[in-house]
Design a protein around this motif. Structure first.
Motif, PDB file in Angstrom:
ATOM      1  N   HIS A 176       0.864  -1.183   0.000  1.00 44.68           N
ATOM      2  CA  HIS A 176       0.000   0.000   0.000  1.00 44.68           C
ATOM      3  C   HIS A 176       0.898   1.230   0.000  1.00 44.68           C
ATOM      4  O   HIS A 176       2.004   1.187   0.537  1.00 44.68           O
ATOM      5  CB  HIS A 176      -0.872   0.044   1.258  1.00 44.68           C
ATOM      6  N   THR A 177       0.408   2.298  -0.584  1.00 44.83           N
ATOM      7  CA  THR A 177       1.198   3.531  -0.622  1.00 44.83           C
ATOM      8  C   THR A 177       0.333   4.718  -0.222  1.00 44.83           C
ATOM      9  O   THR A 177      -0.885   4.692  -0.400  1.00 44.83           O
ATOM     10  CB  THR A 177       1.803   3.745  -2.031  1.00 44.83           C
ATOM     11  N   ALA A 178       0.977   5.724   0.320  1.00 42.39           N
ATOM     12  CA  ALA A 178       0.251   6.944   0.710  1.00 42.39           C
ATOM     13  C   ALA A 178       1.147   8.146   0.490  1.00 42.39           C
ATOM     14  O   ALA A 178       2.378   8.014   0.408  1.00 42.39           O
ATOM     15  CB  ALA A 178      -0.163   6.861   2.182  1.00 42.39           C
ATOM     16  N   ALA A 179       0.528   9.305   0.375  1.00 48.62           N
ATOM     17  CA  ALA A 179       1.299  10.547   0.210  1.00 48.62           C
ATOM     18  C   ALA A 179       0.492  11.709   0.763  1.00 48.62           C
ATOM     19  O   ALA A 179      -0.733  11.720   0.668  1.00 48.62           O
ATOM     20  CB  ALA A 179       1.619  10.779  -1.265  1.00 48.62           C
ATOM     21  N   PHE A 180       1.204  12.665   1.353  1.00 54.06           N
ATOM     22  CA  PHE A 180       0.543  13.886   1.828  1.00 54.06           C
ATOM     23  C   PHE A 180       1.585  14.986   1.985  1.00 54.06           C
ATOM     24  O   PHE A 180       2.791  14.708   1.975  1.00 54.06           O
ATOM     25  CB  PHE A 180      -0.186  13.649   3.169  1.00 54.06           C
ATOM     26  N   THR A 181       1.117  16.221   2.096  1.00 55.20           N
ATOM     27  CA  THR A 181       2.044  17.331   2.332  1.00 55.20           C
ATOM     28  C   THR A 181       1.633  18.038   3.622  1.00 55.20           C
ATOM     29  O   THR A 181       0.472  17.988   4.031  1.00 55.20           O
ATOM     30  CB  THR A 181       2.040  18.339   1.160  1.00 55.20           C
ATOM     31  N   PHE A 182       2.599  18.678   4.259  1.00 54.99           N
ATOM     32  CA  PHE A 182       2.317  19.374   5.521  1.00 54.99           C
ATOM     33  C   PHE A 182       3.363  20.462   5.751  1.00 54.99           C
ATOM     34  O   PHE A 182       4.366  20.538   5.034  1.00 54.99           O
ATOM     35  CB  PHE A 182       2.322  18.378   6.696  1.00 54.99           C
ATOM     36  N   GLU A 183       3.109  21.306   6.755  1.00 55.27           N
ATOM     37  CA  GLU A 183       4.076  22.355   7.110  1.00 55.27           C
ATOM     38  C   GLU A 183       4.755  22.012   8.425  1.00 55.27           C
ATOM     39  O   GLU A 183       4.069  21.659   9.387  1.00 55.27           O
ATOM     40  CB  GLU A 183       3.349  23.696   7.261  1.00 55.27           C
ATOM     41  N   ASP A 184       6.080  22.080   8.453  1.00 56.93           N
ATOM     42  CA  ASP A 184       6.827  21.888   9.689  1.00 56.93           C
ATOM     43  C   ASP A 184       8.252  22.368   9.412  1.00 56.93           C
ATOM     44  O   ASP A 184       9.011  21.707   8.689  1.00 56.93           O
ATOM     45  CB  ASP A 184       6.823  20.402  10.099  1.00 56.93           C
ATOM     46  N   ALA A 185       8.600  23.514   9.994  1.00 55.10           N
ATOM     47  CA  ALA A 185       9.874  24.158   9.672  1.00 55.10           C
ATOM     48  C   ALA A 185      11.063  23.263  10.025  1.00 55.10           C
ATOM     49  O   ALA A 185      12.041  23.167   9.278  1.00 55.10           O
ATOM     50  CB  ALA A 185       9.975  25.498  10.404  1.00 55.10           C
ATOM     51  N   ARG A 214       6.683  23.937   2.823  1.00 54.37           N
ATOM     52  CA  ARG A 214       5.972  22.670   2.928  1.00 54.37           C
ATOM     53  C   ARG A 214       6.919  21.466   2.811  1.00 54.37           C
ATOM     54  O   ARG A 214       8.036  21.579   2.293  1.00 54.37           O
ATOM     55  CB  ARG A 214       4.869  22.576   1.873  1.00 54.37           C
ATOM     56  N   VAL A 215       6.434  20.339   3.300  1.00 57.22           N
ATOM     57  CA  VAL A 215       7.181  19.075   3.214  1.00 57.22           C
ATOM     58  C   VAL A 215       6.242  18.045   2.591  1.00 57.22           C
ATOM     59  O   VAL A 215       5.042  18.041   2.881  1.00 57.22           O
ATOM     60  CB  VAL A 215       7.585  18.570   4.627  1.00 57.22           C
ATOM     61  N   ALA A 216       6.779  17.190   1.737  1.00 64.71           N
ATOM     62  CA  ALA A 216       5.977  16.103   1.178  1.00 64.71           C
ATOM     63  C   ALA A 216       6.420  14.795   1.819  1.00 64.71           C
ATOM     64  O   ALA A 216       7.613  14.555   2.003  1.00 64.71           O
ATOM     65  CB  ALA A 216       6.159  16.034  -0.333  1.00 64.71           C
ATOM     66  N   ALA A 217       5.448  13.975   2.176  1.00 64.58           N
ATOM     67  CA  ALA A 217       5.740  12.648   2.737  1.00 64.58           C
ATOM     68  C   ALA A 217       5.190  11.593   1.798  1.00 64.58           C
ATOM     69  O   ALA A 217       4.129  11.772   1.198  1.00 64.58           O
ATOM     70  CB  ALA A 217       5.093  12.511   4.111  1.00 64.58           C
TER      71      ALA A 217
END
Ligand SMILES: Cc1cc2nc3c(=O)[nH]c(=O)nc-3n(C[C@H](O)[C@H](O)[C@H](O)COP(=O)(O)OP(=O)(O)OC[C@H]3O[C@@H](n4cnc5c(N)ncnc54)[C@H](O)[C@@H]3O)c2cc1C
Length: 377
Positions: A176-185, A214-217
């Motif tokens: 399974h795969t997942a992806a999301f983006t978020f903010e964290d300095a 932003r950061v992508a995971a």
């Protein structure tokens, strides 16, 4: 010629751009209410890159893209165990490459689009006749067209309506795969040197810095059950919760509307039926193990548009499949054979991968690495 395209993803948009350039009248329907913002980094190279060049898209793609200096594997404490420089990676795949977020690739295509694009609409019913196709839309309207194109991704509803149930064509690859983006300095600063991946068995998270803080995971884990969980974000926290490094911080920031799917391929005996044809993941998903789905989707769409410009519809659909099927089948085969590189399932294999990365001076290793890395590993 009048064409309805179902799905405003990479393949659907690319086809719409090419067909309108040929002078065709195109309606694109997209189920999402607006452009999708969640996504993941795509290493865009190979046939799609060449097709994008012919379409004049490259300057914009490079403007929107990212230069990733290196990919590094880090352990639970964030120590780099192995890494590969961007130049070696580019050399390993022989040619042009741009790393770009999927929503940005779609944006560049929409900017080039001159078609009628309808968000929040889908295909409800299809009358596939010998002389044309009647496409009934979810908004209650109908469009009479010469051709309906299913560009609606790996779980294609158009495929289901015309060709049969998904389970007949889907080959689950065990992840399974997942992806999301978020903010964290803090996380962003820690991964600003390139693409960082956990050096782990059976599950892996990758993190990379984007613009605007932003950061992508990106995650991938092994599981025997292909079913998508009811609450993907909760599942992600369960599966990855015990990992070290920056993983807990990233998980804490994961939104509810993450991208989450099984890793699979689509193999279907015929890509067209009468006045309906499939493109992209809908008929030839290669999976992220191949790392070329977007590229193949765009290039295949461009090829179909070229064929439709030169021949009657039935001949064009046959020629498109005859020319493109062997290309994607080979990528699917290579992707399947690379699963052990993709995500190690034992300490021994993890060590073997580290050794391979250290030895990465040999051309043969370059190729293996390219296969592994283009799948974001
Ligand atoms: C984590 C990950 C990493 C990847 N990395 C790479 C990479 O590095 N390089 C690469 O080339 N490829 C990569 N890929 C593969 C690539 O993203 C896909 O192959 C590509 O997006 C397929 O494009 P598509 O247009 O066929 O389908 P999609 O991108 O799935 O687009 C389908 C569109 O149809 C819409 N739709 C669905 N159902 C309906 C409906 N009923 N009515 C109307 N619209 C509908 C969807 O909303 C969507 O907009 C990766 C994939 C994943 C998951």
């Amino acid at each position: 010629m009048k064409v309805v395209i179902c799905g405003a993803g990479i393949a659907g948009l690319a086809l719409a751009v090419r067909l309108t350039a040929n002078g065709d009248d195109v309606v694109v329907v997209e189920r999402a209410p607006s452009p999708r913002t969640q996504g993941y980094m795509i290493d865009f190279f190979g046939p799609g890159y060449e097709a994008a060049e012919r379409m004049g898209l490259l300057p914009r793609l490079h403007e929107l893209g990212y230069r990733v200096p290196r990919a590094s594997y880090v352990d639970e404490d964030g120590r780099v165990r192995a890494s590969l420089g961007f130049r070696r990676f580019a050399r390993a795949i022989n040619g042009g490459l741009v790393s770009i977020m999927r929503p940005d690739l779609e944006l560049a295509l929409r900017e080039a689009l001159r078609a009628d694009l309808r968000f929040g609409t889908t295909v409800a019913r299809v009358d596939n006749r010998a002389d044309g196709v009647e496409v009934h839309l979810s908004d209650g309207t109908a469009v009479t067209a010469d051709l309906l194109v299913g560009a609606d991704g790996i779980h294609s509803p158009v495929r289901e309506m015309i060709f049969g149930e998904e389970r007949e064509f889907l080959r689950y690859l065990g992840f399974h795969t997942a992806a999301f983006t978020f903010e964290d300095a803090e996380v962003r600063a820690a991964v600003s040197g390139g693409f960082c991946l956990t050096d782990t068995i059976d599950r892996q998270m990758g993190l990379y810095a984007l613009r605007e803080g932003r950061v992508a995971a990106f995650t991938v884990h092994r599981t025997a059950d292909p079913a998508r969980p009811e609450n993907p974000t909760a599942t992600l926290r369960e599966v990855y919760g015990s990992m070290g490094w920056l993983v807990p911080r990233a998980l804490a920031k994961a939104p509810e509307d993450i991208y989450y799917d099984q890793v699979a391929q689509i193999e279907i005996p015929r890509w067209s039926s009468g006045r309906v044809v499939l493109i992209g993941d809908a008929c030839h998903a290669v999976s992220l193990l191949a790392g070329q789905g977007a590229s193949l989707g765009l290039a295949g769409a461009a090829l179909l548009a070229d064929e439709l410009r030169q021949r009657p519809i039935a001949e064009a659909l046959a020629a498109y499949e005859r020319r493109w099927r062997p290309v994607v089948e080979e990528k699917q085969r290579v992707a399947r054979s690379g699963t052990r590189w993709f995500l190690p399932d034992s300490r021994a294999r993890l060590r073997a991968r580290r050794v391979a990365l250290k030895l990465a001076r040999l051309p043969i290793v370059d190729r293996a690495l390219a296969t592994a890395l283009v799948g974001k590993l």
